[in-house]
Design a protein around this motif. Structure first.
Motif, short mmCIF file in Angstrom:
data_model
loop_
_atom_site.label_atom_id
_atom_site.label_comp_id
_atom_site.label_asym_id
_atom_site.label_seq_id
_atom_site.Cartn_x
_atom_site.Cartn_y
_atom_site.Cartn_z
N GLY A 59 0.63 -1.17 -0.07
CA GLY A 59 0.05 0.01 -0.06
C GLY A 59 0.95 1.27 0.04
N GLY A 60 0.39 2.35 -0.37
CA GLY A 60 0.83 3.64 -0.47
C GLY A 60 0.86 4.14 -2.02
N ALA A 61 1.65 5.16 -2.19
CA ALA A 61 1.30 6.11 -3.44
C ALA A 61 1.64 5.15 -4.82
N THR A 62 0.97 5.06 -5.71
CA THR A 62 1.33 4.36 -7.09
C THR A 62 2.07 5.49 -7.67
N ILE A 63 3.12 5.05 -8.19
CA ILE A 63 4.14 6.04 -9.14
C ILE A 63 3.78 5.59 -10.63
N ILE A 64 3.81 6.75 -11.21
CA ILE A 64 3.72 6.45 -12.84
C ILE A 64 4.72 7.27 -13.48
N LEU A 65 5.28 6.09 -14.29
CA LEU A 65 6.44 6.72 -15.39
C LEU A 65 6.02 6.78 -16.72
N GLN A 66 6.21 8.03 -17.42
CA GLN A 66 5.46 8.14 -18.78
C GLN A 66 6.49 8.71 -19.73
N SER A 67 6.62 8.03 -21.00
CA SER A 67 7.36 8.90 -22.13
C SER A 67 6.26 9.10 -23.05
N GLN A 68 6.11 10.18 -23.64
CA GLN A 68 5.23 10.24 -24.57
C GLN A 68 5.80 11.24 -25.91
N ASP A 69 5.64 10.51 -26.96
CA ASP A 69 6.43 11.24 -28.08
C ASP A 69 5.04 11.30 -29.31
N LEU A 70 4.45 12.29 -29.38
CA LEU A 70 3.23 12.48 -30.03
C LEU A 70 3.55 12.66 -31.54
N ASP A 71 4.61 13.08 -32.02
CA ASP A 71 5.07 13.12 -33.31
C ASP A 71 5.83 11.95 -33.80
#
Lengths: 801, 184
Positions: B48-60
């Motif tokens: 339990g605890g905070a969920t961490i999100i890692l994201q890489s987004q390259d829309l072009d």
């Protein structure tokens, strides 16, 4: 046909025999002139067939035969420099009859002189020709491989199957290829696009180094390759040949067959076909996985060739499927660093004949209709229409079920209508003028699901030229020419909005935008190019028969679609390629000379050149762009002023009746004048020496040993620094480091076995890379990934019938 | 006469061929189906605890813009996280889930997790049909507080099985992204 001739001969004899009983007092007289310039021909022999009556024409070209009888006769007229003629004639009394003979040997179409009658295409340009027997020895290879026999010709390779010829260091759109009078339109702008031509379809190939052959095009800054058909004789005959090649490296071979039927009336028909199949090639130490090839070519031509007029039609089909080295298909810059550092291919599988992805599949159709007519005392007129269709599929390694969906699917259709007139009647001067119109359509199929590498476009070309030649005296021949070309390209292309802005096009070209789709823009660039080319030169023959040619050529070339529109990730090269809409025509000034001298036992040709190119268009690495797939080197097209200097030297010596040597050396130095650096992809200096032993008594036995030394290219652009996400630091990407020098040996031998009825078997054995040497070549785009080919043994059987 | 006939035939053929060529049509727009624009790594702490999100987004895609990389927060020290990866193609509307394609071809794909600093280990929690790791599911265990990096790489057609290093696996890189993390 033979029977008919025989009957008429017998009849003839019979008639003349009979007629001796008649009143034979008539006289036949007249003049014999050259067809073209109407000069009187002396020394022509006139024979009345089937009789003992004959005469020889006088200095003024007149002839006279007495003692003829009333009735039908046949005149046989011959002259050492002319085609023999047989003229049927009716004698009703004293008769005046003028005869015109054709003394242009090259139009003769006589089989016995083929080989020595390949005419130079230009007067003063550097020019070399490969004859049929050399071409046949490359029957299982590529056009580019054969052309490298000529000094000054190199190639840009993608493995062993994709060989793009380069002349004096320049390739692609700077090298025109004329296939039987048709300028090839086969997407020559791609570095991994080889000419779509079967080498077996040519009877001879001439290479003009430079842009001096203006009749073919004005943009041949590198040069022009002219492939011609073998002359078909004007006589009743049926002949053909079949070639079989077996190749050890690739464990395959090919079969080539052709058959020609010709008639005395000028009619002819010729069919030809070739099939080649090979599996994976091998380097000395490993299999080059996925490097097989499949090739099918066929052609049919027919028509009627007479001296005064004629026409012909030709259709040719070429289909090739080429597998591309599996290890050369990579992801991002880290994959490339890994490949360069590893020293051997990352994927080595057991030998197979399968052609897997990545691979290309190309089909080329060519249709041609040609008509010519000769005007007495004036010249020759040609009219030609040709059609070409080029369909290219490139298959990548893709996710999902997309392996059989091509990533590139382009269809290029070209129509050309051209006409020209050659005034060759005058002995002093000759003029050649012509015009051409061309329409081209490129269609990029959207079904690929991959953004288009080359957009849809239409292109219109109009060209016209005038070339003159003037004979000052028996020693000096001057030439000059001018050509104007207009081309218009009308493209429809989708740009990513981010790319459009990054290129700065939103400032300069915003008015070209047709539709804004949010993340993409539909753009309609329409560009016009006006190009002028000129050439001037001379050929001088000295008293000792040595010959000097000097030629200057100014040539302009409009940018090709790749240079203008490239935009995106090129998987096969692991790089982002960016064209530039701002690119304009490049202009070349080339001065070339050629000095040829023959001594009793040896001779040499020295050919230096200098080529200054303004606004030279080149593609080179400039930096890195980041995507979710990692970092990719960016290759951008840019223009600079460049200078190419070089020299080709060839010599040969006959040491004894049986021993002969050939020597060739070529050097090109390329410089980017704006940046004061080296130009990319300039061939390294190379030195070839060949020892030949021949013994005609032993069934024309010939054996040779050739040494080829290729120096290291010491002048290449600098490598670039890139950030490697995998290594988390800047690393040097050795993308421009040339490989080491190498030395290869080749062995060849040949024997002929004649049979009855003019049939003949020729066997030959060739071994390339005799010592199985490991090497990499600077101009092979796969040099980052694998060694070049190992030893290759080729056995060839040729039947002439 | 013959000459004229042949000439007119030539002209006829030329005109016919030219006349039937395509008109000035607008080409169809292509939205690439295979492009991966977005990788989202979700780290759920086991206790339990905070969920961490890692994201890489390259829309072009392979356009000039670099990917946009975000990390939602700091990781807790000495904690095990259940990790999962989702891949999207957001050039299409609605966005296409590429994770499914990778799952279907799990024998031809593998994720690699290369870490530095305060991360104790990353272990695979899933396998393909041959029993080799895939990496869509994994467990990340943090060490003591400090800074860390994690490089996530997806390889297409790697050597399988391999020794777990990128160098041994080979293949082509479909995704590679390094995340800078803080463990506290």
């Amino acid at each position: 046909m033979h029977i008919k001739t025989l009957i008429s001969a017998v009849l003839c004899v019979f008639v003349s025999y009979c007629s001796t009983a008649q009143d034979c007092t008539y006289t036949l007289h007249g003049t014999i002139n050259d067809y073209h310039n109407k000069t009187a021909l002396s020394g022509a022999t006139v024979i009345i067939a089937g009789s003992r009556l004959s005469t020889i024409s006088d200095v003024d070209g007149t002839y006279k035969i007495q003692g003829l009888c009333k009735g039908n006769i046949e005149l046989e007229v011959s002259h050492p420099e002319c085609t023999s003629l047989i003229i049927p004639l009716q004698i009703d009394g004293d008769t005046v009859f003028d005869i015109k003979l054709e003394h242009h040997l090259e139009e003769l179409d006589e089989v016995k002189v083929v080989g020595s009658i390949i005419q130079d295409k230009t007067n003063s340009a550097q020019e070399k020709t490969l004859k049929l027997n050399t071409l046949e020895s490359f029957s299982v290879g590529n056009l580019g491989d054969a052309l490298k026999e000529l000094s000054g010709v190199s190639s840009l390779n993608t493995g062993a199957n994709i060989v793009k010829p380069a002349i004096h260091g320049l390739n692609g759109s700077r090298v025109l290829i004329l296939n039987d009078g048709v300028r090839m339109q086969d997407m020559e702008w791609g570095a991994e696009h080889a000419p779509n031509i079967d080498i077996n379809s040519a009877g001879s190939i001439s290479v003009i180094k430079g842009a001096s052959a203006l009749q073919y095009g004005g943009d041949a800054i590198g040069g022009t390759i002219v492939m011609e058909q073998e002359k078909i004789p004007m006589k009743d005959t049926l002949y053909g040949k079949t070639l079989l090649n077996g190749v050890s490296n690739g464990r395959g071979g090919n079969v080539v067959s052709e058959l020609t039927k010709a008639y005395k009336s000028g009619w002819f028909v010729k069919g030809q076909g070739a099939y080649k199949r090979m599996g994976d090639h091998e380097a000395p130490d490993y299999v080059l996985s996925n490097t097989g090839v499949k090739e099918l070519a066929a052609s049919l031509q027919f028509g009627k060739h007479q001296f005064t007029w004629g026409w012909d039609a030709r259709y040719s089909y070429f289909n090739t499927e080429i597998a591309i080295l599996r290890s050369s298909h990579i992801g991002n810059v880290d994959d490339l660093i890994r490949s360069i550092n590893s020293g051997e291919p990352l994927i080595i599988n057991p030998f197979t004949y399968d052609l897997q992805n990545p691979r290309q599949k190309v089909t080329h159709h060519l249709g041609k209709l040609k008509f010519y007519k000769r005007f007495e005392g004036v010249g020759k007129w040609n009219l030609q229409y040709d059609f070409q269709s080029n369909r290219r599929f490139e298959y990548d390694i893709r996710r999902g079920d997309r392996d059989n969906t091509p990533s590139i699917d382009l269809e290029l259709t070209t129509h050309t209508l051209s006409t020209d007139f050659l005034w060759d009647a005058n002995n002093k001067w000759q003029l050649h003028a012509g015009v051409l119109g061309r329409y081209q359509d490129n269609f990029a199929n959207p079904d690929t699901g991959v953004r288009r590498l080359i957009p849809d476009y239409q292109k219109f070309d109009i060209g016209s030229f005038l070339i003159g030649q003037y004979r000052v005296n028996d020693r000096l021949l001057l030439d000059s020419g001018i050509r104007y070309d207009f081309s218009k390209i009308d493209a429809k292309k989708y740009y990513r909005t981010s790319r459009w802005e990054e290129r700065g096009y939103d400032d300069e070209y915003q008015d070209l935008v047709v539709e804004d789709l949010g993340t993409q823009l539909l753009v309609n660039p329409v560009f016009d190019y006006h190009n002028i080319s000129t050439t001037v030169g001379g050929k001088y023959r000295f008293k000792d028969y040595s010959e000097l040619k000097i030629n200057y050529a100014l040539a302009q070339r409009a940018p090709n679609p790749s240079e203008l529109f490239s935009d995106g990730l090129h998987h096969s090269a692991s790089r982002i390629e960016l064209g530039d809409l701002r690119i304009k025509s490049e202009t070349s000034h080339k001065i070339a000379a050629s000095y040829e001298k023959d001594f009793k036992k040896w001779g040499f040709i020295l050919e230096p050149f200098a080529n200054w190119i303004q606004d030279f268009i080149l593609l080179e690495p400039t930096g890195v762009e980041y995507t979710i797939r990692g970092a990719f080197p960016v290759w951008e097209y840019r223009q600079t002023d460049a200078r190419l200097l070089g020299v080709d030297l060839s010599a040969s010596a006959n040491w004894t009746d049986h021993w002969k040597t050939d020597h060739k050396f070529s050097l090109v130095k390329g410089k980017d004048l704006d940046n004061d650096g080296a130009l990319i992809n300039i061939p390294a200096a190379n030195f070839r020496n060949k020892l030949i032993f021949s013994m005609p008594q032993w069934n024309n036995f010939e054996a040779s040993l050739e040494s080829q030394y290729v120096f290291r290219q010491n002048e290449a652009p600098d490598n670039i620094m890139v950030y490697s996400p995998e290594q988390q630091q800047d690393v040097l990407l050795e993308i421009n480091t040339p490989p080491d020098a190498y030395h290869l040996l080749a062995f060849g031998s040949k024997m002929e076995f004649p049979f009855k009825n003019r049939t003949k078997l020729t066997t030959s054995l060739t071994v390339n890379n005799l010592l199985n040497t490991n090497y990499r070549d600077y101009l092979n785009r796969q040099r980052f990934f694998a060694n070049d080919l190992g030893r290759n043994i080729i056995l060839q059987l040729k039947f002439n019938y | 006469m013959k000459t004229i006939k042949i000439l007119s035939l030539l002209m006829f053929v030329a005109v016919t061929f030219t006349a039937c060529s395509d008109d000035d049509e607008t080409p169809e727009e292509i939205n690439e189906e295979e492009t991966i624009t977005t990788m989202t790594v979700t780290l759920v702490p086991d206790g339990g605890g905070a969920t961490i999100i890692l994201q890489s987004q390259d829309l072009d895609g392979d356009g000039p813009n670099a990917p946009d990389v975000t990390v939602s927060g700091n990781l807790a020290a000495n904690t095990a996280y259940s990790g999962s990866v989702v891949l999207l193609n957001e050039t299409e509307t609605p966005a296409e889930n590429i994770t499914e394609e990778v799952e279907e071809e799990s024998d031809e794909h593998q994720f690699f997790y290369v870490t530095t600093g305060s991360i104790a280990s990353v272990t695979y929690d899933d396998t393909d049909a041959d029993g080799n790791p895939v990496g869509l599911e994994f467990t990340l265990t943090t060490a003591d507080a400090g800074s860390a990096t994690m490089a996530v790489t997806l390889r297409h057609q790697p050597k399988k099985p391999n020794d777990g290093t990128l160098a041994d696996a080979g293949g082509e890189t479909d995704i590679t992204q390094t995340f800078n993390l803080t463990v506290e």
